[in-house]
Design a protein around this motif. Structure first.
Motif, PDB file in Angstrom:
ATOM      1  N   ASP A  68       0.818  -1.220   0.000  1.00 56.92           N
ATOM      2  CA  ASP A  68       0.000   0.000   0.000  1.00 56.92           C
ATOM      3  C   ASP A  68       0.852   1.271   0.000  1.00 56.92           C
ATOM      4  OD1 ASP A  68       0.892  -0.046   2.592  1.00 56.92           O
ATOM      5  OD2 ASP A  68      -1.079   0.040   3.521  1.00 56.92           O
ATOM      6  N   ILE A  69       1.930   1.275  -0.757  1.00 60.49           N
ATOM      7  CA  ILE A  69       2.769   2.465  -0.883  1.00 60.49           C
ATOM      8  C   ILE A  69       1.967   3.548  -1.616  1.00 60.49           C
ATOM      9  CG2 ILE A  69       3.878   1.754  -3.028  1.00 60.49           C
ATOM     10  CD1 ILE A  69       6.492   2.839  -1.779  1.00 60.49           C
ATOM     11  N   SER A  70       2.101   4.784  -1.182  1.00 60.97           N
ATOM     12  CA  SER A  70       1.271   5.872  -1.699  1.00 60.97           C
ATOM     13  C   SER A  70       2.130   6.944  -2.376  1.00 60.97           C
ATOM     14  CB  SER A  70       0.481   6.502  -0.547  1.00 60.97           C
ATOM     15  OG  SER A  70       1.374   7.174   0.324  1.00 60.97           O
ATOM     16  N   GLN A  97      15.922   6.124  -6.594  1.00 60.72           N
ATOM     17  CA  GLN A  97      15.263   4.826  -6.458  1.00 60.72           C
ATOM     18  C   GLN A  97      14.556   4.792  -5.112  1.00 60.72           C
ATOM     19  OE1 GLN A  97      18.383   1.972  -6.544  1.00 60.72           O
ATOM     20  NE2 GLN A  97      18.819   2.237  -8.711  1.00 60.72           N
ATOM     21  N   LEU A  98      13.327   4.323  -5.104  1.00 59.77           N
ATOM     22  CA  LEU A  98      12.567   4.191  -3.863  1.00 59.77           C
ATOM     23  C   LEU A  98      12.116   2.744  -3.749  1.00 59.77           C
ATOM     24  CD1 LEU A  98      11.390   5.838  -1.489  1.00 59.77           C
ATOM     25  CD2 LEU A  98       9.287   5.939  -2.779  1.00 59.77           C
ATOM     26  N   SER A  99      12.381   2.138  -2.589  1.00 61.16           N
ATOM     27  CA  SER A  99      11.977   0.750  -2.401  1.00 61.16           C
ATOM     28  C   SER A  99      11.472   0.544  -0.977  1.00 61.16           C
ATOM     29  CB  SER A  99      13.154  -0.194  -2.676  1.00 61.16           C
ATOM     30  OG  SER A  99      14.212   0.063  -1.784  1.00 61.16           O
ATOM     31  N   VAL A 100      10.672  -0.491  -0.818  1.00 57.33           N
ATOM     32  CA  VAL A 100      10.197  -0.900   0.495  1.00 57.33           C
ATOM     33  C   VAL A 100      10.956  -2.171   0.834  1.00 57.33           C
ATOM     34  CG1 VAL A 100       8.207  -1.572   1.860  1.00 57.33           C
ATOM     35  CG2 VAL A 100       7.942   0.108   0.043  1.00 57.33           C
ATOM     36  N   GLU A 101      11.733  -2.108   1.904  1.00 55.89           N
ATOM     37  CA  GLU A 101      12.677  -3.177   2.207  1.00 55.89           C
ATOM     38  C   GLU A 101      12.112  -4.268   3.104  1.00 55.89           C
ATOM     39  OE1 GLU A 101      15.920  -3.569   1.084  1.00 55.89           O
ATOM     40  OE2 GLU A 101      15.322  -2.009  -0.315  1.00 55.89           O
ATOM     41  N   THR A 102      11.876  -3.965   4.342  1.00 59.02           N
ATOM     42  CA  THR A 102      11.557  -4.971   5.340  1.00 59.02           C
ATOM     43  C   THR A 102      10.111  -4.830   5.779  1.00 59.02           C
ATOM     44  OG1 THR A 102      13.808  -4.670   6.123  1.00 59.02           O
ATOM     45  CG2 THR A 102      12.376  -5.988   7.497  1.00 59.02           C
ATOM     46  N   PHE A 108       0.713  -4.067  14.171  1.00 66.57           N
ATOM     47  CA  PHE A 108       0.234  -3.553  12.900  1.00 66.57           C
ATOM     48  C   PHE A 108       1.341  -3.772  11.870  1.00 66.57           C
ATOM     49  CE2 PHE A 108      -1.891  -0.957  16.113  1.00 66.57           C
ATOM     50  CZ  PHE A 108      -3.215  -1.193  15.768  1.00 66.57           C
ATOM     51  N   PRO A 109       0.985  -3.866  10.606  1.00 63.93           N
ATOM     52  CA  PRO A 109       2.044  -4.029   9.609  1.00 63.93           C
ATOM     53  C   PRO A 109       2.865  -2.742   9.484  1.00 63.93           C
ATOM     54  CG  PRO A 109      -0.085  -3.837   8.532  1.00 63.93           C
ATOM     55  CD  PRO A 109      -0.335  -3.897  10.008  1.00 63.93           C
ATOM     56  N   SER A 110       4.163  -2.893   9.409  1.00 62.82           N
ATOM     57  CA  SER A 110       5.036  -1.758   9.155  1.00 62.82           C
ATOM     58  C   SER A 110       6.130  -2.220   8.216  1.00 62.82           C
ATOM     59  CB  SER A 110       5.629  -1.207  10.452  1.00 62.82           C
ATOM     60  OG  SER A 110       6.530  -2.125  11.010  1.00 62.82           O
ATOM     61  N   SER A 111       6.729  -1.278   7.535  1.00 61.52           N
ATOM     62  CA  SER A 111       7.784  -1.607   6.589  1.00 61.52           C
ATOM     63  C   SER A 111       8.810  -0.493   6.588  1.00 61.52           C
ATOM     64  CB  SER A 111       7.211  -1.818   5.184  1.00 61.52           C
ATOM     65  OG  SER A 111       6.395  -0.731   4.816  1.00 61.52           O
ATOM     66  N   GLU A 112       9.998  -0.822   6.117  1.00 61.65           N
ATOM     67  CA  GLU A 112      11.067   0.162   6.049  1.00 61.65           C
ATOM     68  C   GLU A 112      11.215   0.630   4.609  1.00 61.65           C
ATOM     69  OE1 GLU A 112      15.366   0.457   7.966  1.00 61.65           O
ATOM     70  OE2 GLU A 112      15.256  -1.028   6.366  1.00 61.65           O
TER      71      GLU A 112
END
Length: 123
Positions: A68-70, A97-102, A108-112
């Motif tokens: 769900d990256i916005s 470059q933009l990425s979602v790593e972890t 709750f869900p979280s990401s780096e």
């Protein structure tokens, strides 16, 4: 006298706490500042000689699943790269470059999120 003070405290304290919560929630918004920051340029936009100054990398923890990256997340990444480039005196940023790593799931869900780019200086 004591009873009226207690009643007043029962009314004022919850209102004060509610106001503090509302103000704290307003501080969590993302502030985008674009004035006088180096631009992000594509390879074909570079018309002058340049030299590489640094490889940039910024990270942040965000709530939500990687799927769900916005657009606000992308804006954060590009602005963070531009701020870092300005901090070191670069003229522009290339190859963003933009990425979602972890991905973490404690409550709750979280990401780096990670944003990378190359800071350059024109000759």
């Amino acid at each position: 006298m004591i009873k009226s003070s207690y009643r007043l405290l029962r009314v004022i304290l919850p209102l004060t706490l509610l106001g503090a919560l509302l103000l704290a929630g307003g501080c969590a918004t993302t502030k985008t500042y674009t004035g006088d920051l180096p631009p992000i340029l594509a390879q074909d936009e570079l018309l002058r000689p340049y030299q590489k100054v640094a490889d940039l990398e910024v990270r942040r923890e965000r709530m939500g699943a990687p799927s769900d990256i916005s657009p606000e997340d992308y804006a954060w990444g590009y602005d963070a790269l531009r701020r870092e480039a300005a901090r070191i005196g670069a003229d522009a940023v290339m190859f963003p470059q933009l990425s979602v790593e972890t991905e973490h799931y404690i409550l709750f869900p979280s990401s780096e999120m990670k944003a990378k780019g190359v800071a350059i200086k024109f000759r």
